[in-house]
Design an enzyme around this catalytic site. Structure first.
Site, mmCIF file in Angstrom:
data_model
loop_
_atom_site.group_PDB
_atom_site.id
_atom_site.type_symbol
_atom_site.label_atom_id
_atom_site.label_comp_id
_atom_site.label_asym_id
_atom_site.label_seq_id
_atom_site.Cartn_x
_atom_site.Cartn_y
_atom_site.Cartn_z
ATOM 1 N N ASN A 91 0.773 -25.372 38.807
ATOM 2 C CA ASN A 91 -0.169 -25.044 38.120
ATOM 3 C C ASN A 91 -0.739 -25.245 36.892
ATOM 4 O O ASN A 91 0.315 -25.954 35.871
ATOM 5 C CB ASN A 91 -0.226 -23.229 38.082
ATOM 6 C CG ASN A 91 -1.324 -23.135 37.620
ATOM 7 O OD1 ASN A 91 -1.847 -23.383 36.281
ATOM 8 N ND2 ASN A 91 -2.286 -22.227 38.644
ATOM 9 N N GLU A 136 0.124 -25.562 44.782
ATOM 10 C CA GLU A 136 -0.244 -25.961 45.751
ATOM 11 C C GLU A 136 -1.148 -27.240 45.711
ATOM 12 O O GLU A 136 -0.961 -28.085 46.659
ATOM 13 C CB GLU A 136 -0.384 -25.154 46.957
ATOM 14 C CG GLU A 136 1.141 -23.668 47.237
ATOM 15 C CD GLU A 136 0.064 -22.776 46.378
ATOM 16 O OE1 GLU A 136 -0.406 -22.522 45.263
ATOM 17 O OE2 GLU A 136 1.161 -21.486 46.479
ATOM 18 N N SER A 187 3.432 -16.393 47.124
ATOM 19 C CA SER A 187 2.469 -16.176 48.100
ATOM 20 C C SER A 187 1.178 -17.155 47.790
ATOM 21 O O SER A 187 0.158 -16.972 46.577
ATOM 22 C CB SER A 187 1.608 -15.098 48.378
ATOM 23 O OG SER A 187 1.208 -14.940 49.282
ATOM 24 N N ASP A 218 -6.462 -16.875 36.697
ATOM 25 C CA ASP A 218 -5.557 -17.969 37.226
ATOM 26 C C ASP A 218 -6.529 -17.004 38.844
ATOM 27 O O ASP A 218 -6.526 -18.565 39.597
ATOM 28 C CB ASP A 218 -4.525 -17.994 37.430
ATOM 29 C CG ASP A 218 -4.168 -19.447 38.375
ATOM 30 O OD1 ASP A 218 -4.506 -20.224 37.698
ATOM 31 O OD2 ASP A 218 -3.361 -19.009 38.925
#
Lengths: 152, 152
Positions: B47, B60, B83, B148
């Site tokens: 991130n 991701e 997750s 976020d």
């Protein structure tokens, strides 16, 4: 044309301008803009897969990125030339973007129904110019298009 | 530990290393890697909301971007410390990433059930180290965490 329709048409024109710029650069012609609750464009952008070799830069994510950090997306609108794919639909849902204005969903049907089910206001303009732009692109560059949407 | 479990642990270690690097930079401690069908890491990242002022750079999406253009994601695995949110889950679904290995889903429950429903193999490791990392971060930086994940 009502005031609301004229506003959506103005926003779509920004997204189309982005899409055309992307095509002129040799890229995928999908553009988008994130519009604030006051109607001001917070960020705009287009797909940059080819230009930057960046598969994460879809029109919507490019516009979201260009808008920078925002404390809240309540009341904002994502306007895009094409129905948002799952990646871009997920972006809209996660960040609580309130409305999506979609140029067209004939050449690609992404996640806009799913967004509507989850409380996002979805406006489908079914714009012939957007349909033509994508139809021409898909005919000219089928492999690039499939790559952009993850079709093997 | 079975060979498969050891392999997942190795991949998670890469994602954790990324998450820790992000925290050390003052950012959100979520890391990820995209692993090819041969087990090789194609791209890794974390991130970068704080570091680059870029709200589109989740763990991701950063890993996906770092892997560059790929013709197919069949057989690839996204390993992530947390997750995946809807945005990152949408990425996995759209591009046909075959498997998601999740460090933990206790501190945040994203779209991994939805991915499983749509044919993605989901492996939830429930790693105590990942839980601790996020618990400490959320306690220290609640406003940044809410930003976020798009919580007003």
């Amino acid at each position: 044309m009502s005031g609301t329709a004229a506003r959506y048409a103005d926003w779509l024109a920004v997204a189309v301008e982005e899409a055309r710029a992307g095509r002129a650069e040799g890229g995928v012609p999908i553009g988008a803009a994130l519009v604030g609750r006051d109607g001001r464009v917070l960020g705009r952008g287009h797909n940059r897969r080819v230009q930057d070799g960046d598969p994460s830069a879809h029109g919507e994510t490019a516009a979201f990125r260009a808008a920078g950090r925002q404390r809240s997306y309540t009341g904002t609108t994502m306007v895009t030339t094409l129905s948002p794919c799952w990646y871009c639909s997920g972006l809209v849902r996660q960040f609580g973007i309130s409305r999506v204005v979609v140029g067209e969903a004939r050449t690609f049907h992404g996640g806009h129904d799913w967004l509507a089910e989850h409380g996002v206001e979805v406006v489908l303009l079914d714009d012939p110019g957007c349909v033509r732009m994508m139809t021409d692109f898909i005919a000219a560059e089928p492999a690039l298009w499939n790559e952009d949407i993850g079709v093997d």
